[in-house]
Write a protein that holds these residues in place. Structure first.
Motif, PDB file in Angstrom:
ATOM      1  N   ILE A 235     -11.834  13.439  -8.495  1.00 40.54           N
ATOM      2  CA  ILE A 235     -11.356  12.790  -7.280  1.00 40.54           C
ATOM      3  C   ILE A 235     -10.108  11.953  -7.582  1.00 40.54           C
ATOM      4  N   VAL A 236     -10.144  11.190  -8.667  1.00 46.00           N
ATOM      5  CA  VAL A 236      -9.011  10.338  -9.008  1.00 46.00           C
ATOM      6  C   VAL A 236      -7.778  11.183  -9.320  1.00 46.00           C
ATOM      7  N   ARG A 237      -7.968  12.282 -10.051  1.00 43.31           N
ATOM      8  CA  ARG A 237      -6.829  13.164 -10.351  1.00 43.31           C
ATOM      9  C   ARG A 237      -6.213  13.716  -9.070  1.00 43.31           C
ATOM     10  N   ALA A 238      -7.070  14.198  -8.179  1.00 45.16           N
ATOM     11  CA  ALA A 238      -6.577  14.750  -6.914  1.00 45.16           C
ATOM     12  C   ALA A 238      -5.844  13.687  -6.108  1.00 45.16           C
ATOM     13  N   PHE A 239      -6.372  12.482  -6.112  1.00 41.09           N
ATOM     14  CA  PHE A 239      -5.753  11.393  -5.363  1.00 41.09           C
ATOM     15  C   PHE A 239      -4.374  11.060  -5.916  1.00 41.09           C
ATOM     16  N   LEU A 240      -4.265  10.940  -7.236  1.00 46.95           N
ATOM     17  CA  LEU A 240      -2.976  10.574  -7.834  1.00 46.95           C
ATOM     18  C   LEU A 240      -1.925  11.639  -7.586  1.00 46.95           C
ATOM     19  N   LEU A 241      -2.315  12.901  -7.671  1.00 41.57           N
ATOM     20  CA  LEU A 241      -1.359  13.968  -7.393  1.00 41.57           C
ATOM     21  C   LEU A 241      -0.936  13.968  -5.929  1.00 41.57           C
ATOM     22  N   ALA A 242      -1.889  13.682  -5.029  1.00 47.18           N
ATOM     23  CA  ALA A 242      -1.572  13.677  -3.599  1.00 47.18           C
ATOM     24  C   ALA A 242      -0.749  12.462  -3.201  1.00 47.18           C
ATOM     25  N   SER A 243      -0.815  11.399  -4.002  1.00 49.66           N
ATOM     26  CA  SER A 243      -0.122  10.158  -3.645  1.00 49.66           C
ATOM     27  C   SER A 243       1.398  10.296  -3.719  1.00 49.66           C
ATOM     28  N   GLY A 244       1.874  11.262  -4.500  1.00 46.19           N
ATOM     29  CA  GLY A 244       3.311  11.464  -4.620  1.00 46.19           C
ATOM     30  C   GLY A 244       3.972  10.573  -5.649  1.00 46.19           C
ATOM     31  N   THR A 245       3.204   9.687  -6.306  1.00 46.35           N
ATOM     32  CA  THR A 245       3.798   8.838  -7.326  1.00 46.35           C
ATOM     33  C   THR A 245       4.088   9.644  -8.582  1.00 46.35           C
ATOM     34  N   THR A 246       5.125   9.249  -9.307  1.00 43.03           N
ATOM     35  CA  THR A 246       5.493   9.959 -10.534  1.00 43.03           C
ATOM     36  C   THR A 246       4.953   9.278 -11.780  1.00 43.03           C
ATOM     37  N   GLU A 247       4.293   8.136 -11.616  1.00 44.54           N
ATOM     38  CA  GLU A 247       3.726   7.419 -12.743  1.00 44.54           C
ATOM     39  C   GLU A 247       2.269   7.073 -12.457  1.00 44.54           C
ATOM     40  N   ALA A 248       1.456   7.112 -13.491  1.00 47.47           N
ATOM     41  CA  ALA A 248       0.059   6.735 -13.333  1.00 47.47           C
ATOM     42  C   ALA A 248      -0.059   5.229 -13.163  1.00 47.47           C
ATOM     43  N   PRO A 249      -1.141   4.748 -12.574  1.00 52.25           N
ATOM     44  CA  PRO A 249      -1.324   3.306 -12.409  1.00 52.25           C
ATOM     45  C   PRO A 249      -1.399   2.596 -13.760  1.00 52.25           C
ATOM     46  N   THR A 250      -0.981   1.347 -13.786  1.00 51.38           N
ATOM     47  CA  THR A 250      -1.086   0.548 -14.995  1.00 51.38           C
ATOM     48  C   THR A 250      -2.512   0.028 -15.174  1.00 51.38           C
ATOM     49  N   THR A 251      -3.136  -0.379 -14.064  1.00 53.23           N
ATOM     50  CA  THR A 251      -4.523  -0.845 -14.106  1.00 53.23           C
ATOM     51  C   THR A 251      -5.298  -0.224 -12.952  1.00 53.23           C
ATOM     52  N   ALA A 252      -6.616  -0.246 -13.072  1.00 47.89           N
ATOM     53  CA  ALA A 252      -7.481   0.262 -12.014  1.00 47.89           C
ATOM     54  C   ALA A 252      -8.793  -0.504 -12.026  1.00 47.89           C
ATOM     55  N   CYS A 253      -9.315  -0.766 -10.846  1.00 51.11           N
ATOM     56  CA  CYS A 253     -10.629  -1.396 -10.713  1.00 51.11           C
ATOM     57  C   CYS A 253     -11.400  -0.642  -9.643  1.00 51.11           C
TER      58      CYS A 253
ATOM     59  N   LEU B 205       0.837  -1.197   0.000  1.00 51.40           N
ATOM     60  CA  LEU B 205       0.000   0.000   0.000  1.00 51.40           C
ATOM     61  C   LEU B 205       0.873   1.249   0.000  1.00 51.40           C
ATOM     62  N   VAL B 206       0.686   2.078  -1.025  1.00 54.68           N
ATOM     63  CA  VAL B 206       1.459   3.306  -1.175  1.00 54.68           C
ATOM     64  C   VAL B 206       0.726   4.494  -0.568  1.00 54.68           C
ATOM     65  N   TYR B 207      -0.587   4.553  -0.825  1.00 55.06           N
ATOM     66  CA  TYR B 207      -1.351   5.713  -0.383  1.00 55.06           C
ATOM     67  C   TYR B 207      -2.832   5.349  -0.389  1.00 55.06           C
ATOM     68  N   GLU B 208      -3.582   5.891   0.543  1.00 54.56           N
ATOM     69  CA  GLU B 208      -5.026   5.704   0.563  1.00 54.56           C
ATOM     70  C   GLU B 208      -5.699   6.946   1.140  1.00 54.56           C
ATOM     71  N   LYS B 209      -6.903   7.214   0.675  1.00 53.67           N
ATOM     72  CA  LYS B 209      -7.628   8.374   1.160  1.00 53.67           C
ATOM     73  C   LYS B 209      -9.115   8.216   0.845  1.00 53.67           C
ATOM     74  N   GLN B 210      -9.945   8.809   1.702  1.00 52.44           N
ATOM     75  CA  GLN B 210     -11.389   8.816   1.487  1.00 52.44           C
ATOM     76  C   GLN B 210     -11.847  10.232   1.167  1.00 52.44           C
ATOM     77  N   TYR B 211     -12.764  10.335   0.201  1.00 48.74           N
ATOM     78  CA  TYR B 211     -13.261  11.633  -0.247  1.00 48.74           C
ATOM     79  C   TYR B 211     -14.779  11.706  -0.085  1.00 48.74           C
ATOM     80  N   LEU B 212     -15.269  12.892   0.231  1.00 52.47           N
ATOM     81  CA  LEU B 212     -16.699  13.156   0.276  1.00 52.47           C
ATOM     82  C   LEU B 212     -17.117  13.603  -1.123  1.00 52.47           C
ATOM     83  N   ASN B 213     -17.992  12.842  -1.746  1.00 55.67           N
ATOM     84  CA  ASN B 213     -18.333  13.088  -3.144  1.00 55.67           C
ATOM     85  C   ASN B 213     -18.892  14.479  -3.402  1.00 55.67           C
ATOM     86  N   VAL B 214     -19.667  14.988  -2.459  1.00 54.23           N
ATOM     87  CA  VAL B 214     -20.331  16.272  -2.669  1.00 54.23           C
ATOM     88  C   VAL B 214     -19.326  17.408  -2.832  1.00 54.23           C
ATOM     89  N   GLU B 215     -18.108  17.198  -2.384  1.00 50.02           N
ATOM     90  CA  GLU B 215     -17.087  18.243  -2.451  1.00 50.02           C
ATOM     91  C   GLU B 215     -16.341  18.251  -3.795  1.00 50.02           C
TER      92      GLU B 215
END
Length: 429
Positions: free
Chosen positions: A81-99, A64-74
């Motif tokens: 939400i996904v863009r904000a999460f990836l930027l906040a995660s600190g990773t320099t590469e986008a995920p290869t897969t997602a589910c 596990l590199v990073y995890e976070k919960q978001y309130l959808n209404v915001e």
């Protein structure tokens, strides 16, 4: 710049997987994105994965590199939400897969939310976020895949022991806010299980005694139904509240005044209040009406699990999930419990149900674990030539707009649009 398009023509889940099969990941380390998107909240997790093996009874590989919960209404959209999460995660590469497990019916890898003006489209996420492969699955289907990661000795309570038949169907019924159902099949004993959705929780509630016949008539009037109501109207948190309304009116002399006030003030937690005060041992105060409600709940629950077992014959395992079971284990455990009595009460087919391994799931994160498993399996479907992509801040991408436009034909990226303000994903060299 030579952009490589991933191979997405074959299903990632069509090849052997969980029988100690190794997944050849030809990257030193890749990332997989896992999500659970409900009507109110979105929970995301990012895992770093190396070449590892996958086996039943073990969680999908990855740190596990990073995890976070978001309130959808915001947020304006799931993409945001996904863009904000990836930027906040600190990773320099986008995920290869997602589910992503989503609370709604998935069609053509997309879902529309009924209580929010949102549409999540897997193909669009692949293009806009540069993820090689994105899959959306119903949240209870995710739970079904999560069953494959369970350590049954530590994370389950066995309600009925029976030998598991390798490769036989697996089924799951889970009561919580609603009543979810799913089933899983494998083509051979060594093949991976695939999970499929079901709306079995909306099949009919069947009374088992005279008082429950009265309950059915009450529920038909309450929900404006002419002939029937679904079993979810009984076997769920809201179902407990509806049953309390009937029983407290039908047996007013058995309703505890203090508990009645607590139920009335309970809001969306009425079911919890009823369950708490329906147990003779430890309830303060104890309420007979609550006990009646929980008795009907347990009986109807066992009956529906038994009916599901008749339909799918899950000799590979029948699992009871959701939040209500683990919190009320005393109602389910024991050969003479209301749950087990109703489960086995299937007339001429009762001997068949005696052959079904039956387990109560204690783990609360099987949905997330299932999405993780699917995302990990999908890695095998990604071409070994696919290169991870760099995440670039929106402030840095103006000079890249023309360059990216030249490569839109690869369908991994598209030119920036006016609404793209959070980040842009481009291939690394």
């Amino acid at each position: 710049v030579a952009l490589k398009k991933p191979n997405t023509e074959q299903s990632a889940l069509a090849r052997p997987s969980h029988s100690m099969e190794a997944y050849p990941i030809n990257h030193k380390t890749v990332h997989v994105l896992v999500g659970d998107c409900g009507g109110t909240n979105t929970r995301l997790q990012l895992y770093a994965v190396e070449d590892q093996k996958l086996a039943r009874g073990l969680r999908a590989p990855g740190a596990l590199v990073y995890e976070k919960q978001y309130l959808n209404v915001e947020h304006g959209s799931f993409d945001d939400i996904v863009r904000a999460f990836l930027l906040a995660s600190g990773t320099t590469e986008a995920p290869t897969t997602a589910c992503f497990g989503v609370a709604g019916p998935v069609e053509a890898n997309a879902v529309d939310f009924t209580n929010r003006n949102w549409r999540i489209d897997g193909a669009e996420l692949e293009k806009t976020l540069g993820i090689a492969k994105v899959r959306l699955i119903n949240d209870f289907v995710a739970a079904g895949y999560g069953l494959l990661t369970l350590d049954e000795e530590k994370e389950c309570v066995t309600l009925q022991g029976a030998p598991r038949v390798p490769g036989a169907p697996i089924a799951c019924v889970g009561a919580g806010t609603g009543l979810g159902e799913c089933f899983s099949t494998a083509t051979t004993a060594d093949a991976p299980y695939e999970t499929y959705p079901s709306e079995g929780g909306h099949s009919e509630f069947i009374p088992r005694n005279a008082v429950e016949v009265e309950l059915l008539e009450y529920l038909k009037k309450k929900f404006d139904q002419k002939c029937r109501v679904s079993v979810e109207r009984v076997v769920s948190g809201p179902g407990l509240a509806s049953m309390y309304e009937f029983y407290s009116s039908r047996f007013a002399d058995k309703a505890h005044p203090q508990v009645m006030k607590l139920v009335e003030a309970g809001g969306e937690m009425k079911g919890k209040v009823i369950a708490t005060h329906g147990k003779r041992d430890g309830a303060s105060p104890f309420c007979q009406v609550c006990e009646m409600v929980m008795g009907t709940f347990a009986s109807a629950y066992g009956s529906e699990v038994g009916s599901a077992a008749l339909k799918w014959i899950p000799l590979g395992g029948m699992y009871v999930a959701g939040g209500l079971g683990p919190k009320n284990q005393y109602l389910l455990k024991g050969d003479d419990s209301a749950f087990m009595t109703a489960f086995r009460d299937k007339g001429r087919l009762s001997p068949l149900l005696a052959r079904v391994p039956l387990h109560l799931v204690l783990a609360e994160d099987i949905g997330q674990r299932g999405a993780h498993l699917v995302s990990f399996r999908m890695l095998e479907d990604v071409s070994t030539e696919f290169k991870p992509i760099a995440i670039v801040s929106s402030k840095q991408h103006d000079w890249l707009t023309e360059l990216i436009g030249k490569f839109c034909a690869c369908e991994l990226v598209r030119p920036p649009r006016a609404r793209d303000t959070d980040m842009l994903l481009v291939h690394s060299s």
